[in-house]
Design an enzyme around this catalytic site. Structure first.
Site: not given
Ligand SMILES: NC(=O)c1ccc[n+]([C@@H]2O[C@H](COP(=O)([O-])OP(=O)(O)OC[C@H]3O[C@@H](n4cnc5c(N)ncnc54)[C@H](OP(=O)(O)O)[C@@H]3O)[C@@H](O)[C@H]2O)c1
Length: 298
Positions: A10, A56, A97-98, A121, A125
């Protein structure tokens, strides 16, 4: 030390492989299916000391259409990897992630801020973060944001830097949102910081790892165009005008409070952008000169 990287081909995984060198074990989707516990047992054969889980489902709008798949990969996948890591006593590093934040804070989020995702999303996460924390004793949750690398995100079919350059080359009039602010981050810089981080092996927990500073997507696009000296019409728009399925946090910049205390500094997003543009030019040069300049070398 044996390190296995899941999602090795990735956008982030491939830079981790480059930066860490040949001592890491690459696991692509062909080697491991994180949604299947049996498949994750490949880790029992490899017996790594550390697992870096970059797998992911990253398409933010598609997660709204297919929440089952989002939770399957981002949460159940994290749970499966965590269980096996715990079984084999490996350190489990989950990339997050943010988007676990809602964006209402109005200033950069630190690791201790309370997550409150506003899209599927981010929700999936966050579930992955909790699974990682609660099912593997030795764990790190590393939050990154708005990634770009030489290789675009496989799940998204590219990244913002590539998209702006390609559209500008085609002379397209660009419309870019100016009401969403984030910490754009170069995957190579995450890989370098992660390498330093692993050498330190600090206390288990949540860490932020983004390039320093923040900007809106519009400011980011302007910087890309300025640096590449491309002249194209560009107009700021509001995110509501784009009719995207998923809500995005309006201000999701992160602050690397904890890694900075460890002495790990990540450069400013503008410097990182200059670096990737140079790396891309070199890559294109070798490709057009038909040498055997493989992307892996850059
Ligand atoms: N991209 C961003 O802007 C961004 C922002 C914040 C956080 N992140 C996080 O950063 C990490 C890396 O993202 P990225 O940009 O490098 O994404 P990417 O390029 O799409 O990489 C994801 C990797 O995971 C693999 N994968 C997907 N589903 C899998 C599954 N079920 N089992 C095993 N492997 C699977 C993919 O392989 P295939 O393509 O072959 O399926 C790919 O190699 C992710 O955790 C993501 O949530 C990304």
């Amino acid at each position: 030390m044996r390190i296995a990287v899941i999602g090795a081909n990735g956008q982030l995984g491939s830079d981790i492989i480059r930066v860490f060198g040949n001592k890491v074990i690459s696991l692509t989707h062909d080697d491991i299916e994180v949604t299947d516990l049996e498949s994750c047992k490949i880790l029992e054969e490899i017996k790594p000391d550390i697992v870096i889980n970059c797998a992911a489902f990253v398409k933010v709008d598609d997660c709204e259409i297919n929440p089952e798949m989002a939770f399957k990969v981002n949460a159940v996948g994290a749970y499966n990897v965590s269980r096996v890591c715990n079984e084999i006593n490996a350190v489990n590093i989950y990339i997050s992630t943010d988007y676990v934040f809602d964006g209402a804070k109005g200033e950069p989020y630190i690791e201790d801020d309370i997550p409150n995702p506003i899209n599927i999303y981010g929700l999936s996460k966050l579930a992955g973060e909790i699974a990682t924390k609660n099912y593997s004793l030795k764990h790190y949750i590393i939050r990154v944001a708005s990634l770009y690398g030489v290789r675009g995100a496989r799940g998204k079919g590219g990244n913002f830097v590539e998209t702006i350059i390609e559209r500008a080359k085609e002379g397209e009039r660009l419309k870019v949102v100016d009401d969403i602010v984030m910490s754009s981050t170069y995957t190579k810089d995450v890989a370098v910081a992660l390498k330093e981080f692993i050498e330190i092996m600090p206390e288990y927990g949540v860490y932020h790892m983004v390039n320093d500073g923040y900007c809106s997507w519009f400011e980011f696009a302007i910087e890309i165009l300025n640096l590449t000296k491309m002249e194209v019409e560009i107009k700021p728009v509001k995110s509501d005008e784009l009719g995207r399925l998923a809500r995005r946090p309006k201000f999701s910049a992160l602050k690397n409070e904890k890694i900075e205390k460890l002495g790990i500094r990540m450069r400013c997003w503008k410097e990182a952008l200059v670096d990737i543009l140079l790396r891309k030019v070199t890559y294109e040069f070798f490709r057009s000169a038909k040498t055997d300049g493989d992307e892996q070398s850059f």
